[in-house]
Every structure is written in structure tokens, then in C-alpha cells.
Design a protein around this motif. Structure first.
Motif, mmCIF file in Angstrom:
data_model
loop_
_atom_site.group_PDB
_atom_site.id
_atom_site.type_symbol
_atom_site.label_atom_id
_atom_site.label_comp_id
_atom_site.label_asym_id
_atom_site.label_seq_id
_atom_site.Cartn_x
_atom_site.Cartn_y
_atom_site.Cartn_z
ATOM 1 N N LEU A 239 32.707 31.426 11.268
ATOM 2 C CA LEU A 239 31.927 32.311 10.414
ATOM 3 C C LEU A 239 30.834 31.505 9.724
ATOM 4 N N GLU A 240 29.601 31.967 9.866
ATOM 5 C CA GLU A 240 28.469 31.358 9.189
ATOM 6 C C GLU A 240 27.818 32.389 8.273
ATOM 7 N N ARG A 241 27.331 31.908 7.154
ATOM 8 C CA ARG A 241 26.650 32.789 6.200
ATOM 9 C C ARG A 241 25.550 31.966 5.541
ATOM 10 N N ARG A 242 24.304 32.395 5.680
ATOM 11 C CA ARG A 242 23.220 31.589 5.134
ATOM 12 C C ARG A 242 22.058 32.472 4.682
ATOM 13 N N ALA A 243 21.372 32.000 3.653
ATOM 14 C CA ALA A 243 20.151 32.625 3.161
ATOM 15 C C ALA A 243 19.074 31.552 3.130
ATOM 16 N N VAL A 244 17.930 31.823 3.786
ATOM 17 C CA VAL A 244 16.855 30.840 3.860
ATOM 18 C C VAL A 244 15.518 31.531 3.608
ATOM 19 N N TYR A 245 14.528 30.730 3.225
ATOM 20 C CA TYR A 245 13.169 31.245 3.063
ATOM 21 C C TYR A 245 12.252 30.527 4.044
ATOM 22 N N ASP A 246 11.528 31.304 4.833
ATOM 23 C CA ASP A 246 10.571 30.786 5.808
ATOM 24 C C ASP A 246 9.195 30.763 5.136
ATOM 25 N N ALA A 247 8.773 29.597 4.685
ATOM 26 C CA ALA A 247 7.525 29.483 3.939
ATOM 27 C C ALA A 247 6.304 29.691 4.827
ATOM 28 N N VAL A 248 6.424 29.449 6.130
ATOM 29 C CA VAL A 248 5.292 29.642 7.036
ATOM 30 C C VAL A 248 4.997 31.124 7.217
ATOM 31 N N ASN A 249 6.037 31.914 7.433
ATOM 32 C CA ASN A 249 5.868 33.342 7.690
ATOM 33 C C ASN A 249 6.153 34.212 6.471
ATOM 34 N N ASP A 250 6.436 33.584 5.341
ATOM 35 C CA ASP A 250 6.693 34.297 4.091
ATOM 36 C C ASP A 250 7.778 35.363 4.285
ATOM 37 N N ARG A 251 8.938 34.894 4.729
ATOM 38 C CA ARG A 251 10.063 35.797 4.967
ATOM 39 C C ARG A 251 11.338 35.180 4.398
ATOM 40 N N ALA A 252 12.135 36.007 3.759
ATOM 41 C CA ALA A 252 13.483 35.617 3.352
ATOM 42 C C ALA A 252 14.451 36.147 4.396
ATOM 43 N N LEU A 253 15.348 35.311 4.854
ATOM 44 C CA LEU A 253 16.281 35.656 5.919
ATOM 45 C C LEU A 253 17.709 35.501 5.412
ATOM 46 N N TYR A 254 18.524 36.522 5.671
ATOM 47 C CA TYR A 254 19.948 36.466 5.342
ATOM 48 C C TYR A 254 20.722 36.735 6.627
ATOM 49 N N VAL A 255 21.647 35.834 6.979
ATOM 50 C CA VAL A 255 22.374 35.922 8.248
ATOM 51 C C VAL A 255 23.862 35.750 8.007
ATOM 52 N N THR A 256 24.658 36.615 8.616
ATOM 53 C CA THR A 256 26.088 36.339 8.764
ATOM 54 C C THR A 256 26.395 36.400 10.259
ATOM 55 N N ASP A 257 27.192 35.453 10.726
ATOM 56 C CA ASP A 257 27.484 35.341 12.152
ATOM 57 C C ASP A 257 28.973 35.049 12.301
ATOM 58 N N ALA A 258 29.720 36.065 12.757
ATOM 59 C CA ALA A 258 31.175 35.945 12.904
ATOM 60 C C ALA A 258 31.525 35.908 14.381
ATOM 61 N N ASP A 259 32.231 34.873 14.771
ATOM 62 C CA ASP A 259 32.633 34.688 16.164
ATOM 63 C C ASP A 259 34.157 34.720 16.216
ATOM 64 N N GLY A 260 34.692 35.742 16.895
ATOM 65 C CA GLY A 260 36.149 35.859 16.972
ATOM 66 C C GLY A 260 36.695 36.737 15.879
ATOM 67 N N GLY A 261 36.186 37.966 15.783
ATOM 68 C CA GLY A 261 36.622 38.896 14.742
ATOM 69 C C GLY A 261 35.480 39.195 13.797
ATOM 70 N N VAL A 262 35.482 40.397 13.222
ATOM 71 C CA VAL A 262 34.437 40.797 12.281
ATOM 72 C C VAL A 262 34.310 39.780 11.163
ATOM 73 N N PHE A 263 35.436 39.198 10.759
ATOM 74 C CA PHE A 263 35.440 38.257 9.651
ATOM 75 C C PHE A 263 35.789 36.841 10.113
ATOM 76 N N GLY A 264 35.601 36.565 11.420
ATOM 77 C CA GLY A 264 35.808 35.223 11.926
ATOM 78 C C GLY A 264 37.258 34.819 12.086
ATOM 79 N N GLU A 265 38.124 35.791 12.402
ATOM 80 C CA GLU A 265 39.558 35.495 12.471
ATOM 81 C C GLU A 265 39.969 34.719 13.722
ATOM 82 N N GLY A 266 39.195 34.831 14.788
ATOM 83 C CA GLY A 266 39.578 34.213 16.046
ATOM 84 C C GLY A 266 40.142 35.240 17.014
ATOM 85 N N MET A 267 40.229 34.865 18.280
ATOM 86 C CA MET A 267 40.765 35.754 19.312
ATOM 87 C C MET A 267 42.284 35.681 19.311
ATOM 88 N N VAL A 268 42.933 36.849 19.244
ATOM 89 C CA VAL A 268 44.388 36.921 19.112
ATOM 90 C C VAL A 268 44.965 37.778 20.238
#
Length: 676
Positions: A559-588
Motif C-alpha cells: 500500500l502506497e499513499r502520497r501527496a506531491v506538488y508538481d511545480a512545473v505543471n502547477d498540479r497537486a497530486l494525491y495517490v493511493t495504490d493498493a496491491d493485493g486487496g482494497v487496503f493492501g491485505e495481500g492475496m489470500v
């Protein structure tokens, strides 16, 4: 630590059977009951949800429902019409058909040879909602309910709208429902017609997020299934449970106040989970509490349920504001009634010098037009017990907001209930938002969010009949924050933070508005709680469950969760990325049925700090369901953008069997904005 209980008396599990309704539709059921129930009938407990008893909730069901059976109950997990192995189609949440089916299921259960005729109904989230909704229909055999993480008001406190603002989780939940409902019935249970049934479901699938977005006011759609429309409809005892890290806690104090039946509530520190699995900890012996509740109302046993306080709540102490925290320091307190005479409102004025003071300072206007990315320290709308979901240090957002602080407290200040702001406001646009936060400010400057609220200011007087703002006109606006229980330590400060938006929690207003706050006139009211002799006494035993269902973890989640600001394109980005379950539980893999499931989900939300119509949301997910000789996959992509006048939603779904495409669906809908 959870204690695993093995029962000396024999418990029989029925893996699958049908409950046939009057019209011939079959609902799929699973049951645990004492082995001698047919000769010694027992009360029954029903959990009735769409999340697939065969595999979807198998890991949760076994230790809980087996536990109830070990204490002399028949416990049933029934899949809604159109879900799991049940016949029919699922059109929406909480439909009249769903509730009517629930009443029929209760009557069927009560008539069985193994049932004493008394039925209780329980559930969390969807199941917590519909047990209250079914209770309002008064099926004769239903004697009590136990509702966890639920609501009495589908508009005010659910995953679609908050304060008249569109929750971005509306798209998240809609996309998850596409994945959940793309799963076919298990051929081993449903039989040779499973594939035709699957295709019918896929071809009938509604585009869930657009369905809910079309109802932007609190209209008849949301009133249906909201028991607050008439609390008197509920005539059976009600046990309400929730947690401060969840998003459904506000309903518990409301229902305790307005229901007139025997009732009690427990609010712990937990996220959207059952309290025996409670996180943030401490978990409690919830199943023991549930058995005691069922013993009182389904077996008519005399116990102390009637003598317990109406509300037990966890008062949270300061904790460092990190998103990955798994524990909540604090203590249990009790209130004998709700509202409680032990709680009184205390007010502080928001003064122009940035102070939160007991007296009003000179009247002065303060303006705020927050950059649109404000809110990235807000965490998730609904905690689910996964890493990184809690609000982080509020200094990130407070730097983009108006803030008002008390002096350091000379003694602890304890609150329980809903804080409220009474604000004098104007805006320069006809549609505008406000985000408000109550913060515990530590001596070192670290800022912990205690409560918050967002409000679409066109809904300042009514969610059913919003009205546009007249630019420049001053309004007196009351903002009721989420209920909370917290103790501010001596030496800490109380802070109020105010912003003109709250991204990525809610979608922004159509124009970038400037708010003008009347400082020296606006004030904060806190529900200050007095001490009781029993404060800090833990009334709960350690958590117990029956044995877990046999399962093998085939892969670790990520599970990854990050907030970043792209100063070149003037964009704020918020990302959550769960691999193996909605909340990153893994394959069972569930070993008894040889079936494995896996779910990948990624959210990407972007916005330019000064352009609300730059907001964009994309969500991609892939769901796997497989065992030897059977391989199912669903690929889903959804997205959302807007203009000043229109929301645009789109979605794609493709379902596969053994790697071959079975059904493709595409949606694109433009939904006019209605003062949102």
C-alpha cells in the motif's frame, strides 16, 4: 490480544443452502448452529449483506458467527438478491425490494424447526444500515438489532455527501461496487447456469457513482432508508457501535437521543471494523457484549444490560499526528443518558488577532481563499484499519488556512459530543464551501486533528432546499463538526482552522471563492464534559472469537499513499495504490474451498491550486477470483472531471473467464451541477 474460544458443545456449519422467497427467487445462505438445535430450538441472528458469504466475508464470518452458535444461537449469513449465489439482480443500495426480502427471510427463519421464533439482526456498514431499516418495517419475529458503523441519515452521514459537498469517495465506492458485482456466483454452488447468471448481472450492472451523483439534494431518494424520518418506526431494542476513526459515528448520539426503545451505544477509537478486531487499539470483547445483548432480548435472560450506561465512549488523549498510528491512548468513560447533563457548552470567540478567547475582540473582517489542494493532511474520509489513513500533522493545511488558538491550557479540557462553530460569513461567489477543523496543538507545534466538517454554503439552511449565496451578503452560518471524544492536555492549545475547501476529501465548488469571516463575532462552542468517579474504568473483557477460517496468504500486500506538488505543471497530486486487496491485505486463498481472491486498486486525484475545474479523478482496479479450473478477472477504470456547470463521469468494465473476454461495458454520463 484476541482469545480463541473452542466450544465443548458441538457446532454444526451448513456451508450453503437456499432460502426460497414467495416469488421463487432463491437467496443464498450459510449457517452455524448448535448440533442439537432441531430438538432444542434456539434464537437466530441474521446478517444480510451483498458481499458474498462464500468467499467475500468468509474470513470475518467464521470466527464471529461460529462464536454465536457456540453460545446457543443459530447464526445466518444471507447474500442479498443479485449478489453472491443469490438469484436476481442488485439495482442499488437499500432498495424497497432488499428490505422486503429481509422481512421475508426473518419470517422464514422464525418458522424453522431449529429456531425458537425469536430473531435478531446485526451487521456492519451495509448490514448495519439495513438492520435498522428492516426494524423500521417491524417484522413480527424481529426482537432486537445490533448495528455497527451505520447511519440513520443516508444523505448526512454516508459515503456520497458530507455537508452538501460531494465526497470523492462516491466514485471510489461506486468503482468498488462495479468490481464486487462483477464476480460471478460460484459454479460449485449455483450449478451449470452460473455463466448465464453472471452475464445477466454484468449486462444489467448500473453505473453506481452516477446513480448517486444525480441526487445532489436530500430528496426522497435519500429519505428512503433513513430512519431519522421517523424514529418511532423502530420498536425493538437497538445496540449501536462505532469508532472515532470511522465516518459513521455521528449517528450514534442522534439515535441515542431520538429513539424511544431500550438502547445503548459504544464508541471506541476504531476504524470501520468490528470491535473485536478493533484498530486503532484497544480492541474489546465485542462478541461477549453481543452475546449478552442477545441473551437479554432473544432469550429473555435477566442480566445487567438494562442497568448499563446509555453510552460508553473512548476519550482520546494526545498522540503524535502520524497517519500510520495503530494505537489510541485514552480511557473509557460512561454517560447514563444522552444528551447528558454532565456535558455543557463552553464558548470561545474567533478574534482578529488569531486568538481563540473567552471574550469577543474588536469586530473585523478576515478573508480566506485557500489554495485548492488544502486538505491533503486530512487522511481518509472513512478509516478502514489500513496504514496511512489517519490525518497527519495539520500544520501542512493550517499554513493555507485561517487559524485561531487559545493560550496554553492551565488544566486539561475534556470534550464529548459535537463541537459547533457559529460564524458570520460572506462569499464572493454564489456557490462556495467551507472546511473547518478542531485541532489539538502541542507545545512543540505538532497539530493533531480532533474533529472537522465541510459545508456547501448553499446548504447553510437546508440540505433539501439549498439556495445560492448573494455575493457580499453576510450570513450567520452554524457548522456542526463531527462528534468526538478528546482530552486536551494542560500546556496544549485548542485551535480552530478554517479553509475555503477540503481536497481531496470533497470535490471543489465550481468557482474559486473568497470567504470573508466576521472575527470578533464568530465563535466556537465545545461540549465540555465533567468528571465522573468511574472515569477510566475499563468495562470490557479482552476480545474473544471462535477459530479463524483456514486460509493461506499467497502474496504480501503493498500500500502506497502520497501527496506531491508538481511545480512545473502547477498540479497537486494525491495517490493511493493498493496491491493485493482494497487496503493492501495481500492475496489470500480460503483453503476449505480452494478459492483465492486478489484486488488491486489505484486512485489518482489531481488539481491546480487556483482552478477548481482542473480537478480530475481516475481510479483503476483489477479483481481476481480463482481456483484450479476456474479463473475470473474483472478490469475496471473510472474517472471524473467537471466544468462550472456539469460533472462528467465515465467508466469501463471488462470481465474475463480463463483470460477470455466475456462482457464489456462502458458508461459516460454528464450530470448537471445543482448548487454543488
Amino acid at each position: 490480544m484476541t482469545i480463541v474460544t473452542r466450544f465443548s458443545n458441538s457446532v454444526r456449519r451448513v456451508e450453503h443452502f437456499w432460502i426460497t422467497l414467495k416469488g421463487g427467487v432463491r437467496l443464498s445462505a450459510r449457517m452455524w448452529l448448535p448440533d442439537d438445535a432441531e430438538s432444542n430450538p434456539v434464537p437466530a441472528i441474521l446478517e444480510y449483506i451483498p458481499y458474498r458469504k462464500r468467499d467475500g466475508t468468509r474470513g470475518r464470518d467464521e470466527p464471529m458467527h461460529h462464536y454465536f452458535a457456540g453460545h446457543g444461537y443459530a447464526a445466518l449469513r444471507v447474500d442479498l438478491r443479485g449478489s453472491g449465489e443469490s438469484d436476481g439482480l442488485l439495482d442499488d443500495e437499500y432498495t424497497q425490494q432488499e428490505l422486503a426480502d429481509g422481512c421475508e427471510v426473518i419470517a422464514w427463519i422464525a418458522a424453522q424447526k431449529w429456531c425458537s421464533g425469536a430473531v435478531g439482526m446485526m451487521g456492519k456498514s451495509w448490514g448495519g444500515f439495513n438492520c435498522l431499516q428492516v426494524a423500521a418495517l417491524r417484522p413480527p419475529a424481529l426482537k432486537a438489532v445490533l448495528s455497527v458503523c451505520s447511519t440513520d441519515d443516508r444523505y448526512a452521514d454516508d459515503i456520497h455527501w458530507m455537508g452538501g459537498c460531494l465526497l470523492n469517495d462516491n466514485l471510489w465506492w461506486g468503482a468498488i461496487m462495479l468490481a464486487y458485482q462483477a464476480r460471478p456466483a460460484d459454479p460449485e454452488l449455483y450449478g451449470p447456469d452460473w455463466r448465464a447468471n453472471w452475464k445477466q448481472r454484468l449486462e444489467h450492472m448500473p453505473f453506481w457513482p452516477a446513480l448517486w451523483l444525480k441526487h445532489q439534494r436530500r430528496d426522497a431518494y435519500w429519505q428512503h432508508g433513513s430512519i431519522c424520518q421517523n424514529y418511532a418506526d423502530v420498536q425493538v431494542p437497538v445496540f449501536l457501535v462505532g469508532g472515532w476513526a470511522d465516518a459513521y459515528t455521528n449517528a450514534i448520539p442522534r439515535m441515542l437521543e431520538h429513539l424511544k426503545v431500550p438502547r445503548k451505544g459504544v464508541i471506541g477509537p476504531w476504524a470501520h471494523v468490528y470491535p473485536q478486531d478493533g484498530t486503532p487499539s484497544p480492541a474489546i470483547g465485542f462478541l461477549q457484549e453481543a452475546v449478552k445483548w442477545w441473551d437479554r432480548w432473544l432469550k429473555n435472560e435477566a442480566n445487567d444490560v438494562d442497568k448499563e450506561p446509555m453510552l460508553r465512549a473512548w476519550i482520546q488523549d494526545w498522540t503524535p499526528p502520524v497517519g500510520t498510528r495503530t494505537q489510541s491512548p485514552g480511557r473509557w468513560v460512561a454517560e447514563d443518558s444522552w444528551p447528558s447533563a454532565n456535558i455543557a457548552a463552553k464558548s470561545w470567540y474567533l478574534n482578529a488577532d488569531g486568538c481563540l478567547s473567552s471574550g469577543a475582540g474588536p469586530a473585523r473582517d478576515l478573508k480566506i481563499r485557500s489554495p485548492l489542494q488544502v486538505g491533503q493532511a486530512g487522511g481518509e474520509w472513512m478509516g478502514a484499519g489500513c496504514p496511512g489513513e489517519h490525518p497527519t500533522d495539520q500544520r501542512v493545511d493550517d499554513a493555507l488556512s485561517l487559524t485561531f488558538d487559545t493560550p496554553p491550557l492551565s488544566s486539561p479540557l475534556e470534550i464529548l459530543g459535537a463541537p459547533q462553530l457559529e460564524l458570520w460569513l460572506s462569499a464572493d461567489k454564489p456557490v462556495a464551501q467551507i472546511g473547518v477543523r478542531l485541532v489539538d496543538l502541542a507545545p512543540d507545534g505538532a497539530a493533531l486533528r480532533v474533529s472537522y466538517q465541510v459545508l456547501n454554503l448553499t446548504h447553510r439552511d437546508s440540505h433539501a432546499a439549498p439556495t445560492p449565496l448573494e455575493p457580499g451578503r453576510r450570513y450567520r452560518v452554524k457548522v456542526k463538526l463531527n462528534d468526538c471524544g478528546h482530552r486536551f492536555a494542560a500546556g496544549h492549545r485548542v485551535r480552530v482552522s478554517i479553509s475555503s475547501g477540503y481536497w481531496p476529501l470533497v470535490w471543489p465548488s465550481p468557482e474559486w471563492a473568497t470567504l470573508t469571516l466576521g472575527a470578533g463575532e464568530s465563535k466556537l462552542l465545545l461540549p465540555v464534559r465533567g468528571a465522573r468517579a468511574d472515569d477510566g474504568k475499563n468495562p470490557f473483557a479482552a476480545a474473544e472469537t471462535a477459530p479463524q477460517t483456514p486460509a493461506t496468504r499467497l502474496s504480501q500486500g503493498r500500500l502506497e499513499r502520497r501527496a506531491v506538488y508538481d511545480a512545473v505543471n502547477d498540479r497537486a497530486l494525491y495517490v493511493t495504490d493498493a496491491d493485493g486487496g482494497v487496503f493492501g491485505e495481500g492475496m489470500v486463498r480460503f483453503d476449505e474451498i480452494g478459492t483465492a481472491q486478489d484486488h488491486h486498486l489505484k486512485r489518482e486525484l489531481t488539481i491546480a491550486p487556483s482552478d477548481p475545474n482542473s480537478a480530475a479523478y481516475t481510479l483503476t482496479e483489477r479483481y481476481f477470483l480463482k481456483r484450479e479450473g476456474w479463473d475470473i478477472r474483472a478490469d475496471i477504470t473510472c474517472g471524473m472531471t467537471s466544468t462550472k456547470d456539469v460533472f462528467t463521469l465515465w467508466g469501463k468494465l471488462e470481465a474475463f473467464e480463463d483470460g477470455k473476454s466475456v462482457v464489456k461495458r462502458e458508461w459516460r454520463e454528464d450530470v448537471p451541477r445543482d448548487l454543488v
